[in-house]
Every structure is written in C-alpha cells, then in structure tokens.
Enzyme design. Sequence first.
Site, PDB file in Angstrom:
ATOM      1  CE1 TYR A   1      49.271  81.005  25.360  1.00  0.00           C
ATOM      2  CE2 TYR A   1      48.476  80.023  23.321  1.00  0.00           C
ATOM      3  CZ  TYR A   1      49.296  79.984  24.424  1.00  0.00           C
ATOM      4  OH  TYR A   1      50.152  78.924  24.595  1.00  0.00           O
TER       5      TYR A   1
ATOM      6  N   GLY B   1      48.471  73.140  33.398  1.00  0.00           N
ATOM      7  CA  GLY B   1      47.409  73.908  34.030  1.00  0.00           C
ATOM      8  C   GLY B   1      46.594  74.665  33.009  1.00  0.00           C
TER       9      GLY B   1
ATOM     10  CG  ASN C   1      57.235  76.385  30.667  1.00  0.00           C
ATOM     11  OD1 ASN C   1      56.775  75.798  29.695  1.00  0.00           O
ATOM     12  ND2 ASN C   1      56.665  76.290  31.871  1.00  0.00           N
TER      13      ASN C   1
ATOM     14  CG  ASP D   1      53.951  87.580  38.797  1.00  0.00           C
ATOM     15  OD1 ASP D   1      54.208  87.328  37.611  1.00  0.00           O
ATOM     16  OD2 ASP D   1      52.914  88.177  39.162  1.00  0.00           O
ATOM     17  CB  VAL D   2      57.631  85.134  34.985  1.00  0.00           C
ATOM     18  CG1 VAL D   2      56.330  85.282  34.186  1.00  0.00           C
ATOM     19  CG2 VAL D   2      58.823  85.175  34.056  1.00  0.00           C
TER      20      VAL D   2
END
Length: 270
Positions: free
Chosen positions: A161, A199, A97, A70-71
């Site tokens: 976002y 995704g 990314n 998990d980044v």
Amino acid sequence: MSGPAKTVLVSGGTFGIGRAITLGLARRGHSVVAFGLEAPQVSSTAANAIPALREELDRERLSVELMEADVSRSADVANVVERAIARFGRIDAVVNNAAIGPLGTVLDTDEALFDRIIAVNLKGPYLTSRAAIPYMIAQGGGSIVNIGSGAGWGKPNMAVYSASKGGVVALSAAMAYDFFHRRIRVNTVIPGGGGIVSGMSLGRVGGDPERFGKGAPGTAAGRVAEGNDIANVVAFLLSPEAETLSGTVIDVGCFAQQGGPIPPRPASHA
C-alpha cells in the site's frame, strides 16, 4: 460555488471519502460522474453503495451520474469517459480517489494481492488520467486531484500500500511537469487525522466502527478529520482560486506526509 460549473470524474466516488467528494462537488453545482464497484473489495467493507448515495442525492435534489466501473480496467474507464462526454460534452477535472489498502509486510503479501493493490491504487490513476487528459488539452486546460496517503512515505505493516501511494505522489509530480504548458494542473491531497470513515478504514478494524479512530491524533481544528474536510480541499483545487497551483501536496490533517510515529517493539522481537 466559486467559478463556473465543471464536469468532474470521481473514481471510488460512491463510498467513504469519495462519496463525500461527490456530494461536495455536486452541492457546489458541478456535474459529477462518480464510479466505483458495488462488490466488496479486499480489506474493505464498501459494498452496494450506489443505491444509498442515489437516495441522498435525491433528497438534496442533486443530479450525479453514478456508474459501476473498475478503475483498474481500461475498458471500464473508457465507458466512464464516454458517458461523461455523451451527457456533458466535456471533462474538466478528475479526482483519482479509488484505492484498496490491505495491511502486510512483503512477506505476508502474496503476488496476486500485490498486483491488485498496484492495479487499483496506481494503475487506476494512470488509466483515468490518460483517458481524460486529451479532452482537457482540447479544451485548453483542466485539473487532476490525486488522493494520496501518509503511507506514501512508508508506514509499518503497509508495504505494498505504501509503495502504491508513494507511486501516486511521484506520478502526480511527473504529470504536473508534463502538462504544465497545457494548463493542466495536477495536485495531491493527503487525508489525515485518523477519523475519516471509509470502506478501507473500517476493513482494517474488522468492520467495527467502535474500534475505529481510537487514539487518533486529530487535526489542528481540535477534532478528527471528516470526509467533508477532504471534499472542501478538492473543491478548492478545482476552483479558479487555485489556478496557479500544480505539483503541490496538501496534507489535510496532521502531518501525515511526514511519517511516524514509530510503533512499539513487538513482543515477539524481544
């Protein structure tokens, strides 16, 4: 491949655009450590991606280190870096990314979702860069490529976002300044053209590929953009041919960084 092989970390590197980047770099002979989450994330259809990617790599006789991580978690990022150093002895580049892209205004984005979007999309690049940069400094330089979005300049119904991706653009520029004299180059790539299946993009249309890309503006190539188009630009930015480029924003597609078009007025506002 142009130039010597590099060891590259790719976050979100197991599905969608990240998968294309992982494959593109591996095909060029780079040593890649790709990581992501196997469980589907909010607004995304990406799940269980590692087995399929491993099969593709095996078919092409390519070797990539694939990890679930998990980044947004510093411990996970530390594990990725430790794996890269243990296997390859160095880190030359990072491709940030990984991202999630739930739609919504500030009114219908709750606080927990706000925190998660920022944690993945903005904290993630910070954590990965922070963990890798000391190795780059010790090696005399490196390259970071951050995958941005046209939403980073503001888009309708993408409030948080947009904020996260605007932060990525600013963070990239700041890091480019901060590490200029360390010969660490930091650049931003903006996907565009409306045809890149990921995704996130499928999640926004209920997972139905038939609803994806309709009316997309496409690119100057006369077609919609593909993951390989992004991968090619990332590979260029990691190459010696791009050794003077830092602080740049490259739009791969259709002027995504310039915003627009304004959508029709909703009927409820009439």
